[in-house]
Motif scaffolding. Sequence first.
Motif, PDB file in Angstrom:
ATOM      1  N   THR A   1       0.762  -1.212   0.037  1.00  0.00           N
ATOM      2  CA  THR A   1      -0.042   0.026   0.045  1.00  0.00           C
ATOM      3  C   THR A   1       0.963   1.350   0.209  1.00  0.00           C
ATOM      4  N   SER A   2       2.185   1.165   0.211  1.00  0.00           N
ATOM      5  CA  SER A   2       3.071   2.302   0.224  1.00  0.00           C
ATOM      6  C   SER A   2       4.667   1.921   0.251  1.00  0.00           C
TER       7      SER A   2
ATOM      8  N   GLU B   1       3.109   9.659  -5.357  1.00  0.00           N
ATOM      9  CA  GLU B   1       2.941  10.581  -6.384  1.00  0.00           C
ATOM     10  C   GLU B   1       4.237  11.307  -6.866  1.00  0.00           C
TER      11      GLU B   1
ATOM     12  N   MET C   1       1.116   5.257  -8.215  1.00  0.00           N
ATOM     13  CA  MET C   1      -0.214   4.665  -8.119  1.00  0.00           C
ATOM     14  C   MET C   1      -0.889   5.646  -7.154  1.00  0.00           C
ATOM     15  N   GLY C   2      -0.555   6.838  -6.834  1.00  0.00           N
ATOM     16  CA  GLY C   2      -1.106   7.476  -5.779  1.00  0.00           C
ATOM     17  C   GLY C   2      -0.203   7.459  -4.489  1.00  0.00           C
ATOM     18  N   GLU C   3      -0.790   6.267  -3.941  1.00  0.00           N
ATOM     19  CA  GLU C   3      -0.176   5.932  -2.750  1.00  0.00           C
ATOM     20  C   GLU C   3       0.220   4.267  -3.041  1.00  0.00           C
ATOM     21  N   GLY C   4       1.314   3.778  -2.667  1.00  0.00           N
ATOM     22  CA  GLY C   4       1.492   2.385  -3.239  1.00  0.00           C
ATOM     23  C   GLY C   4       3.213   1.925  -3.161  1.00  0.00           C
TER      24      GLY C   4
ATOM     25  N   PRO D   1      -2.762  -3.154  -1.865  1.00  0.00           N
ATOM     26  CA  PRO D   1      -3.606  -2.305  -2.512  1.00  0.00           C
ATOM     27  C   PRO D   1      -4.505  -2.623  -3.369  1.00  0.00           C
TER      28      PRO D   1
ATOM     29  N   ASN E   1      -5.490   1.059  -7.901  1.00  0.00           N
ATOM     30  CA  ASN E   1      -4.258   1.627  -7.933  1.00  0.00           C
ATOM     31  C   ASN E   1      -3.267   0.809  -8.677  1.00  0.00           C
TER      32      ASN E   1
ATOM     33  N   TYR F   1      -3.607   1.734 -12.238  1.00  0.00           N
ATOM     34  CA  TYR F   1      -3.052   3.073 -12.681  1.00  0.00           C
ATOM     35  C   TYR F   1      -1.714   2.883 -12.791  1.00  0.00           C
TER      36      TYR F   1
END
Length: 375
Positions: A53-54, A179, A185-188, A234, A238, A241
Amino acid sequence: MIPFNIPPYVPQSSEYIAQVIAGRKICGDGEFTKRCNRELEKITGAPKALLTTSGTSALELAALLLDIQPGDEVILPSFTFVSTANAFVLRGAKAIFADVCPDTMNLDPDCVKKAITAKTKAIAPVHYAGVCCEMDALRSLAKEYHLGMVEDAAQAITSTYHGEAAGAMSDVGCFSFHETKNFSMGEGGAVILNDDAMVERAEILREKGTDRSRFYRGQVDKYTWVDIGSSFLPSELNAAYLLAQLEQRDEITAKRMARWMEYDDGLADLECKGRLERMKIPEGCTHNAHMYYIKLRDQEERSRLIAYLKERDICAVFHYIPLHSAKAGLRFGSFVGEDRFTTRDSERLLRLPLYYEMTTADSAKVIEAIHGFFA
Ligand SMILES: *Cc1c(COP(=O)(O)O)cnc(C)c1O
């Protein structure tokens, strides 16, 4: 206006996200996550990659995999993002900060060696600005003292060190797809697992401590709680993306590299005149143009340049207040050895705008403004 960053986007992402929505499977570990994992395995040559996830959660998963315990010591740079330290501090370890080499801002292996004690459990090098650490020296220390190693390769996807991929040179490599990174992927994020023995445990910890991954593969007939764990998966939205960007990584990196080279060429004369220092890329390292930074004389000159650029609609930023001097750093860690470069160079480092959609005209404007400042 030239912003510091514009998150990367390629049109194929919209197509992929539409496919996820149409397929109604938006939770984790679907087709798009698996395709991202495959791309990351291709990039690194590692046997296993798993999206998280991040970048932060990738580091936390790595600390769990290395079985970091209260009282352990983990050696890392002070010049890094908080997550490199937090991942180990969350397990009860003490963060031991060692100095960096001034040419790369990466951990200095000699300083690491001096910081090793009987309590040292692991080393966590950070490939700052996408330029790899001196991994041969760090790996031989890890081997000699039986230490685990987690690479914080958050900024270094596709970079190499003497032909080896960033993220694939230690027990666990960690990427970020925030980002601000090359691919987003935004957050990932992702963990890169180089040791087959760790793969099965990673799948379990990442799936809330259950053997669900084995269940999906038909290797067990029910799944259950088998270890500690958390949710590190995630959403497929995401992953979709991100996938398009991983597939188009060569174009994205080439565009960033073109801007990077323009900065490097355009500022060479100022370095010759002794006005600033440019980035240094060590022999044997290829990098991913994640960042372009310069070093000024001191903090005061940096503040004046930031203000000068802002008046001309250019946003340049600096980062990393050294962790050892931060409130939590004083509580959870300590600097070992002399702080020759960490504080001094963190105060004079300035990052210039660099993003996928940036144009030659944009970089020319930044270069011209920096020349104007020194004129
Ligand atoms: C971005 C970054 C992280 C954290 O990544 P997130 O995805 O934002 O959690 C960790 N370490 C370094 C060096 C980074 O640059």
